[in-house]
Motif scaffolding. Structure first.
Motif, mmCIF file in Angstrom:
data_model
loop_
_atom_site.group_PDB
_atom_site.id
_atom_site.type_symbol
_atom_site.label_atom_id
_atom_site.label_comp_id
_atom_site.label_asym_id
_atom_site.label_seq_id
_atom_site.Cartn_x
_atom_site.Cartn_y
_atom_site.Cartn_z
ATOM 1 N N LEU A 67 24.871 24.450 49.990
ATOM 2 C CA LEU A 67 25.098 24.114 51.209
ATOM 3 C C LEU A 67 24.060 23.352 51.781
ATOM 4 O O LEU A 67 24.346 22.201 52.332
ATOM 5 N N ALA A 68 22.691 23.630 51.572
ATOM 6 C CA ALA A 68 21.514 22.979 51.872
ATOM 7 C C ALA A 68 21.472 21.491 51.326
ATOM 8 O O ALA A 68 21.119 20.474 52.034
ATOM 9 N N ARG A 69 21.748 21.590 50.053
ATOM 10 C CA ARG A 69 21.832 20.196 49.757
ATOM 11 C C ARG A 69 23.026 19.357 50.119
ATOM 12 O O ARG A 69 22.766 17.805 50.187
ATOM 13 N N TYR A 162 41.402 18.161 49.228
ATOM 14 C CA TYR A 162 40.745 17.632 50.347
ATOM 15 C C TYR A 162 39.396 18.108 50.484
ATOM 16 O O TYR A 162 38.678 17.605 51.259
ATOM 17 N N ALA A 163 39.035 19.184 49.755
ATOM 18 C CA ALA A 163 37.813 19.936 50.087
ATOM 19 C C ALA A 163 37.076 20.442 48.917
ATOM 20 O O ALA A 163 37.591 20.672 47.783
ATOM 21 N N GLU A 164 35.712 21.045 49.167
ATOM 22 C CA GLU A 164 35.027 21.431 47.916
ATOM 23 C C GLU A 164 35.425 22.927 47.908
ATOM 24 O O GLU A 164 36.086 23.508 48.717
ATOM 25 N N ASN A 165 35.539 23.263 46.618
ATOM 26 C CA ASN A 165 35.861 24.585 46.097
ATOM 27 C C ASN A 165 34.864 25.728 46.471
ATOM 28 O O ASN A 165 33.615 25.719 45.839
ATOM 29 N N LEU A 166 34.867 26.838 47.235
ATOM 30 C CA LEU A 166 34.030 27.369 47.717
ATOM 31 C C LEU A 166 33.602 28.312 46.512
ATOM 32 O O LEU A 166 32.347 28.590 46.537
ATOM 33 N N ALA A 167 34.459 28.793 45.750
ATOM 34 C CA ALA A 167 34.078 29.614 44.671
ATOM 35 C C ALA A 167 32.951 28.760 43.473
ATOM 36 O O ALA A 167 32.391 29.419 43.217
ATOM 37 N N LEU A 169 30.834 26.601 44.589
ATOM 38 C CA LEU A 169 29.751 26.369 45.237
ATOM 39 C C LEU A 169 28.685 27.680 45.044
ATOM 40 O O LEU A 169 27.655 27.661 45.191
ATOM 41 N N THR A 170 29.366 28.635 44.596
ATOM 42 C CA THR A 170 28.480 29.925 44.078
ATOM 43 C C THR A 170 28.130 30.073 42.697
ATOM 44 O O THR A 170 27.503 30.799 42.321
ATOM 45 N N GLU A 171 28.641 29.182 41.859
ATOM 46 C CA GLU A 171 28.259 29.089 40.510
ATOM 47 C C GLU A 171 27.248 28.444 40.191
ATOM 48 O O GLU A 171 26.552 27.273 41.140
ATOM 49 N N PRO A 172 26.150 28.917 39.276
ATOM 50 C CA PRO A 172 24.864 28.282 39.136
ATOM 51 C C PRO A 172 25.292 26.633 38.493
ATOM 52 O O PRO A 172 26.035 26.612 37.722
ATOM 53 N N GLY A 173 24.428 25.669 38.961
ATOM 54 C CA GLY A 173 24.745 24.457 38.690
ATOM 55 C C GLY A 173 23.566 23.877 37.461
ATOM 56 O O GLY A 173 22.912 24.519 37.181
#
Length: 540
Positions: A67-69, A162-167, A169-173
């Protein structure tokens, strides 16, 4: 910039710090502390998923990083609406770690409420669920973005176009993990809660890290939580009761496990209780009645369930007395409010206190008083409006100066609107709401008084008494009844109330038999809807 709120007067704040209620700690310490003690312990069970404290912490930090990114920063506000899924808590702690203050809307809220919340906080982030009708497509999110240009990011739990997938965004990138941003200051706003009014859009309640963390710690202590506690979250997760009284946060503080239920029905919950050996659960009175009926049909026993908490609305004495036998567990009554004050019956209280009172304040510096219409304190056992102030009771709603002038007195006491009796030893008995009265030709009485008597009838499962207009008397009363006997008649109930010695003017003038009572998003009986129904019927 810190989010504005009405602070406690400095002399009160100093005293609360000196007494150790406020420790200068952020709510993020709840998770950090447990990871330091037992990172492999199971924090959450959601469906087939079991999430350890270490994974919980890592996923919330990863979400915060992502989210910060994407430009979300400390001092921002977020509008969050999720069902009872693990991602609710992951997102909550991620935002706490970032210093972003969320409103956690209930899943039953719709366009009107969500838009009103956005108008109040001007969010930069929207988190929703593809399960909700508002977010099945991108139309509502797009409309919000147009109305609120500061809304930079929409993340949805579930796959959408239409949106980012919340789950995700919790996964290590692929990029290095390195989120280290501090939360907002302990004496600043951590998040917003919603007032539990029965009409209109709820007012926003700013909760600071310090005041809410104290409420969590003390609640966990009063309720005897341990690392072995297994708590069933069957009510909406954002509600203050299942969040902090002691709720999920209390369980996390103690190092126990929260098991999520998608609905509070006995069919869903009884299976989870057995399967996961749950020992503590929290429900509202209408759900307790359903559980009792299901247990009578042979759906119990629930061998591991040790404690059932009932809150959110007044529990009738008759129903309270049935719980230990029907469900095989102890009862704890909880009377609290998102604005602060929480009362508990204690685990070692005698049965009469547990069955007939809503407990006593949990903090020695919770100041309570019952006052009459002139604002004068009434004596022990006399009915008056409950006023309170203390180390975790707010001093003002968010950006609501006119409402605050009515809701708080000159000494900072919050006017709860609840009509109570305070016993000699400080226990609170809720007898109704200040505005929940019937005025029948000048004779006033509490609707809840009659409701509680109706609930003592063996055929009555639930009851609500509301006013209805009358050209002669001004108001008469209508009782809505949920019965377990299809042959139950109004005449029988009137005779029953008379047999209890009820004054004639308190007898319901009309009875309506229904399959269930409507409830508000906060689990309370929606009396405004019932008043509207009887008005429509009378007009017809």
């Amino acid at each position: 910039m810190p989010i504005e709120f009405t602070p406690w007067p400095e002399d009160f704040a100093r005293a609360y710090r000196e007494k150790g209620y406020w420790r200068g700690e952020s709510l993020t310490q709840i998770l950090r502390g447990r990871c330091a003690i037992d990172p492999d312990a199971v924090a959450l069970i959601c469906g087939d998923r079991q999430i350890s404290y270490a994974e919980f912490d890592a996923r919330s930090s990863q979400l915060a990083e992502n989210l910060a990114r994407r430009g979300i920063k400390a001092g921002d506000a977020a509008l969050v609406q999720l069902p009872n899924v693990a991602e609710f808590y992951i997102a909550f702690f991620a935002l706490l770690k970032m210093g972003v203050a969320p409103i956690n809307a209930l899943f039953s809220h719709n366009r009107l409420e969500m838009t009103a919340y956005a108008e109040q906080i001007e969010p930069t982030l929207l988190i929703g669920s593809a399960e909700h009708a508002l977010f099945l497509d991108g139309a509502y999110a797009e409309a919000l973005t147009k109305s609120f240009p500061m809304l930079r990011l929409v993340a949805i739990h579930g796959t959408t176009a239409y949106a980012e997938n919340l789950a995700l965004l919790t996964e290590p990138g692929d990029e290095a993990f390195g989120f280290n941003q501090e939360s907002s200051a302990p004496d600043q706003v951590a998040f917003f809660q919603l007032s539990g009014g029965s009409t209109g859009v709820p007012k926003l309640i700013p909760r600071t890290h310090e005041d809410y963390y104290y409420s969590v710690r003390r609640s966990a202590e009063v309720c005897g939580l341990t690392p072995q506690s297994r708590y069933l979250c069957a009510l909406p997760a954002p509600h203050n009761f299942p969040l902090s009284s002691p709720g999920a946060l209390g369980v996390f503080h103690a190092g126990g496990t929260v098991v999520l239920a998608r609905d509070p029905s006995p069919q869903t919950c009884f299976d989870l209780i057995r399967r996961h050996e749950i020992d503590i659960a929290a429900v509202v009175p209408p759900i307790a009645s359903l559980w009792i009926e299901a247990a009578a049909d042979g759906a119990a026993p629930l061998a591991t369930l040790k404690l059932l908490q009932i809150g959110g609305a007044r529990l009738g004495d008759a129903v309270a007395r049935r719980i230990p036998c029907a469900l095989g567990c102890r009862l704890q009554q909880v009377f609290g409010m998102a604005e602060g004050l929480v009362n508990y019956t204690r685990l070692d209280d005698d049965e009469e206190r547990i069955f007939t009172t809503q407990g006593r304040p949990m903090c020695p510096d919770d100041e309570i008083k019952a006052v009459n219409a002139e604002g004068e304190r009434v004596g022990p056992g006399e009915v008056g409006e409950l006023l309170t102030r203390g180390p975790y009771t707010i001093r003002g709603y968010y950006r609501s100066p006119e409402h605050n002038a009515r809701a708080f007195d000159a000494e900072g006491f919050y006017r709860t609107g609840d009509l109570v009796q305070i016993t000699e030893d400080g226990y609170v008995k809720v007898v109704g709401r200040k505005k929940d009265q019937i005025n029948r030709g000048g004779e006033k009485f509490s609707a809840e008084e009659i409701e509680n008597l109706l609930l003592t009838h063996e055929a009555v499962m639930d009851a609500a008494l509301v006013s209805m207009p009358d050209s002669l008397m001004g108001e008469k009363s209508c009782a809505y009844i949920v019965a377990n006997d299809d042959d139950l008649q109004a005449l029988a109930l009137r005779k029953y109330l008379r047999s209890l010695g009820v004054a004639d003017f308190k007898l319901p003038d009309r009875f309506e038999f229904v399959g269930q009572l409507p409830v508000t998003a906060f689990g309370k009986i929606d009396k405004q809807t019932l008043r509207d129904r009887i008005q429509t019927k009378l007009n017809a």
